[in-house]
Design a protein around this motif. Sequence first.
Motif, PDB file in Angstrom:
ATOM      1  N   ILE A  14      16.841 -17.291  -3.911  1.00 16.51           N
ATOM      2  CA  ILE A  14      18.279 -17.105  -3.699  1.00 16.51           C
ATOM      3  C   ILE A  14      18.755 -15.853  -4.420  1.00 16.51           C
ATOM      4  N   ARG A  15      18.323 -15.681  -5.670  1.00 13.14           N
ATOM      5  CA  ARG A  15      18.703 -14.478  -6.415  1.00 13.14           C
ATOM      6  C   ARG A  15      18.201 -13.221  -5.717  1.00 13.14           C
ATOM      7  N   ARG A  16      16.972 -13.292  -5.186  1.00 15.91           N
ATOM      8  CA  ARG A  16      16.413 -12.128  -4.516  1.00 15.91           C
ATOM      9  C   ARG A  16      17.254 -11.750  -3.302  1.00 15.91           C
ATOM     10  N   LEU A  17      17.657 -12.737  -2.535  1.00 14.49           N
ATOM     11  CA  LEU A  17      18.464 -12.462  -1.354  1.00 14.49           C
ATOM     12  C   LEU A  17      19.817 -11.872  -1.716  1.00 14.49           C
ATOM     13  N   LEU A  18      20.381 -12.305  -2.847  1.00 14.91           N
ATOM     14  CA  LEU A  18      21.708 -11.842  -3.243  1.00 14.91           C
ATOM     15  C   LEU A  18      21.680 -10.461  -3.890  1.00 14.91           C
ATOM     16  N   LEU A  19      20.610 -10.135  -4.581  1.00 12.59           N
ATOM     17  CA  LEU A  19      20.611  -8.945  -5.430  1.00 12.59           C
ATOM     18  C   LEU A  19      19.725  -7.806  -4.950  1.00 12.59           C
ATOM     19  N   THR A  20      18.752  -8.085  -4.113  1.00 11.84           N
ATOM     20  CA  THR A  20      17.760  -7.075  -3.793  1.00 11.84           C
ATOM     21  C   THR A  20      17.995  -6.439  -2.436  1.00 11.84           C
ATOM     22  N   PRO A  21      17.988  -5.101  -2.358  1.00 15.91           N
ATOM     23  CA  PRO A  21      17.991  -4.459  -1.051  1.00 15.91           C
ATOM     24  C   PRO A  21      16.656  -4.714  -0.372  1.00 15.91           C
ATOM     25  N   SER A  22      16.633  -4.682   0.944  1.00 17.50           N
ATOM     26  CA  SER A  22      15.374  -4.844   1.663  1.00 17.50           C
ATOM     27  C   SER A  22      14.570  -3.558   1.571  1.00 17.50           C
ATOM     28  N   MET A  23      13.319  -3.628   1.987  1.00 18.99           N
ATOM     29  CA  MET A  23      12.490  -2.428   2.001  1.00 18.99           C
ATOM     30  C   MET A  23      13.121  -1.359   2.886  1.00 18.99           C
ATOM     31  N   ALA A  24      13.704  -1.798   4.006  1.00 22.41           N
ATOM     32  CA  ALA A  24      14.327  -0.835   4.919  1.00 22.41           C
ATOM     33  C   ALA A  24      15.589  -0.231   4.318  1.00 22.41           C
ATOM     34  N   ASP A  25      16.317  -1.010   3.516  1.00 22.80           N
ATOM     35  CA  ASP A  25      17.585  -0.532   2.948  1.00 22.80           C
ATOM     36  C   ASP A  25      17.413   0.681   2.048  1.00 22.80           C
ATOM     37  N   VAL A  26      16.248   0.849   1.446  1.00 23.54           N
ATOM     38  CA  VAL A  26      16.057   1.965   0.524  1.00 23.54           C
ATOM     39  C   VAL A  26      15.440   3.182   1.201  1.00 23.54           C
ATOM     40  N   THR A  27      15.167   3.085   2.510  1.00 22.37           N
ATOM     41  CA  THR A  27      14.634   4.252   3.203  1.00 22.37           C
ATOM     42  C   THR A  27      15.724   5.312   3.334  1.00 22.37           C
ATOM     43  N   PHE A  28      15.300   6.555   3.437  1.00 23.20           N
ATOM     44  CA  PHE A  28      16.243   7.664   3.494  1.00 23.20           C
ATOM     45  C   PHE A  28      17.091   7.608   4.771  1.00 23.20           C
ATOM     46  N   GLU A  29      16.496   7.153   5.873  1.00 27.73           N
ATOM     47  CA  GLU A  29      17.252   7.068   7.126  1.00 27.73           C
ATOM     48  C   GLU A  29      18.388   6.071   7.010  1.00 27.73           C
ATOM     49  N   VAL A  30      18.099   4.891   6.502  1.00 24.87           N
ATOM     50  CA  VAL A  30      19.138   3.867   6.375  1.00 24.87           C
ATOM     51  C   VAL A  30      20.201   4.288   5.373  1.00 24.87           C
ATOM     52  N   ARG A  31      19.819   4.973   4.321  1.00 22.72           N
ATOM     53  CA  ARG A  31      20.786   5.439   3.337  1.00 22.72           C
ATOM     54  C   ARG A  31      21.595   6.625   3.849  1.00 22.72           C
ATOM     55  N   GLY A  32      21.165   7.225   4.958  1.00 26.31           N
ATOM     56  CA  GLY A  32      21.901   8.343   5.522  1.00 26.31           C
ATOM     57  C   GLY A  32      21.659   9.659   4.808  1.00 26.31           C
ATOM     58  N   PHE A  33      20.520   9.782   4.133  1.00 25.07           N
ATOM     59  CA  PHE A  33      20.230  11.014   3.403  1.00 25.07           C
ATOM     60  C   PHE A  33      19.879  12.136   4.386  1.00 25.07           C
ATOM     61  N   PRO A  34      20.270  13.359   4.083  1.00 25.74           N
ATOM     62  CA  PRO A  34      20.063  14.485   5.004  1.00 25.74           C
ATOM     63  C   PRO A  34      18.648  15.054   4.921  1.00 25.74           C
ATOM     64  N   VAL A  35      17.660  14.274   5.347  1.00 25.41           N
ATOM     65  CA  VAL A  35      16.271  14.728   5.276  1.00 25.41           C
ATOM     66  C   VAL A  35      15.605  14.579   6.640  1.00 25.41           C
ATOM     67  N   THR A  36      14.597  15.378   6.873  1.00 26.60           N
ATOM     68  CA  THR A  36      13.767  15.273   8.068  1.00 26.60           C
ATOM     69  C   THR A  36      12.540  14.447   7.713  1.00 26.60           C
ATOM     70  N   PRO A  37      12.291  13.348   8.424  1.00 29.35           N
ATOM     71  CA  PRO A  37      11.141  12.504   8.090  1.00 29.35           C
ATOM     72  C   PRO A  37       9.832  13.292   8.119  1.00 29.35           C
ATOM     73  N   SER A  38       9.009  13.051   7.141  1.00 35.27           N
ATOM     74  CA  SER A  38       7.713  13.717   7.036  1.00 35.27           C
ATOM     75  C   SER A  38       6.819  12.868   6.148  1.00 35.27           C
ATOM     76  N   GLU A  39       5.579  13.292   6.003  1.00 32.33           N
ATOM     77  CA  GLU A  39       4.675  12.579   5.107  1.00 32.33           C
ATOM     78  C   GLU A  39       5.194  12.630   3.672  1.00 32.33           C
ATOM     79  N   VAL A  40       5.805  13.753   3.311  1.00 31.17           N
ATOM     80  CA  VAL A  40       6.359  13.900   1.968  1.00 31.17           C
ATOM     81  C   VAL A  40       7.498  12.914   1.741  1.00 31.17           C
ATOM     82  N   THR A  41       8.428  12.828   2.679  1.00 29.77           N
ATOM     83  CA  THR A  41       9.567  11.922   2.484  1.00 29.77           C
ATOM     84  C   THR A  41       9.113  10.467   2.512  1.00 29.77           C
TER      85      THR A  41
END
Length: 334
Positions: A14-41
């Motif tokens: 329950i705590r994990r669901l309330l407090l933790t972002p998902s793996m996808a939530d921390v990706t640069f695309e979901v966060r809206g960061f201005p980057v071009t996907p690459s092996e580096v990113t």
Amino acid sequence: MLRRPIVPTLLGSIRRLLLTPSMADVTFEVRGFPVTPSEVTRRLEAIPQSVVCGFEWGIDARDQWEVERRLGLVEPEFRGFAYEGATMAFTVLDAMGGGRGHRTRDLLMGPGRPHIFLTYIGVGFAMARLPRPLWKKVMPDLTGSDYYPVMTWLAVDGYAFDRAYFDTRRYVDEQRPLAPYPWEGTPDYFPRAADQGIGRSLWFIHGGDPLAVAAAVRRFAGHRHADLWSGAGLAATFAGGATPDGLRVLRDEAGEYLPELAQGSVFAAKARHYAGFVPEHTEAAAAVLAGLTIEGAVALADTTAVAPRDAGQVPAYEMWRGNVRGRLAAANVS
């Protein structure tokens, strides 16, 4: 002796669901960061994803052995980040238990000890999810541990990194400052330590692009640039993501703030070395940004360290940073 099966607890889930972002939530695309996907990113994205894994393991765990075993399976380059997440989880659990728990202390004095620089940052990630009245309970007494309490300012760095990463519009685009807090009894230094964390976040937000990071720093008020550059240097060296040519661009873009950039690089090299694993990208960054080998960077950090008793109004942490900058400037890193 048989161990209990590794299964999540109901309360932990329950705590994990309330407090933790998902793996996808921390990706640069979901966060809206201005980057071009690459092996580096993608490699850089694996860092916050490692933190998420560590948090999930920590918040669900029945005992420390279970967490330590899981963290030991993470590849060495990312293991410290997973320890950040586990520390975040244990800090939340201890704070929500009225500050009477000892999970965080046991972890930081035990298997997390080699990763102490990153585990302090994990405490800061927990601070971002806890009300400020509970902050006085988050840092356990680690007397006997190396770099305590001098480096506990990294918790403030971690807190600010989290705020910039998850509320980028407010703290990066609009450059709003974080409200001061009397960390270690020094509220005046809180904004500076916070800017070091925001500077680290810029490296991720811009996918390790040196020109974009430099442009982002320059959009902040001038008095904030030094600490922002220090954070960027730490991230570029610890996390990687730039080629040697890219690092030279970053070095050139820092201009008058090169000693700050190099100081961040020295601290990152020290942290990697202390944890027992130094990636090639850390060696490359220390050479370009600070003009030092890993051994030279560690020696510089060690010979300029300041004990808490030697500090006055200025935190020992900042005195240490200042000593490193001074040595670098004297060596023509300017």
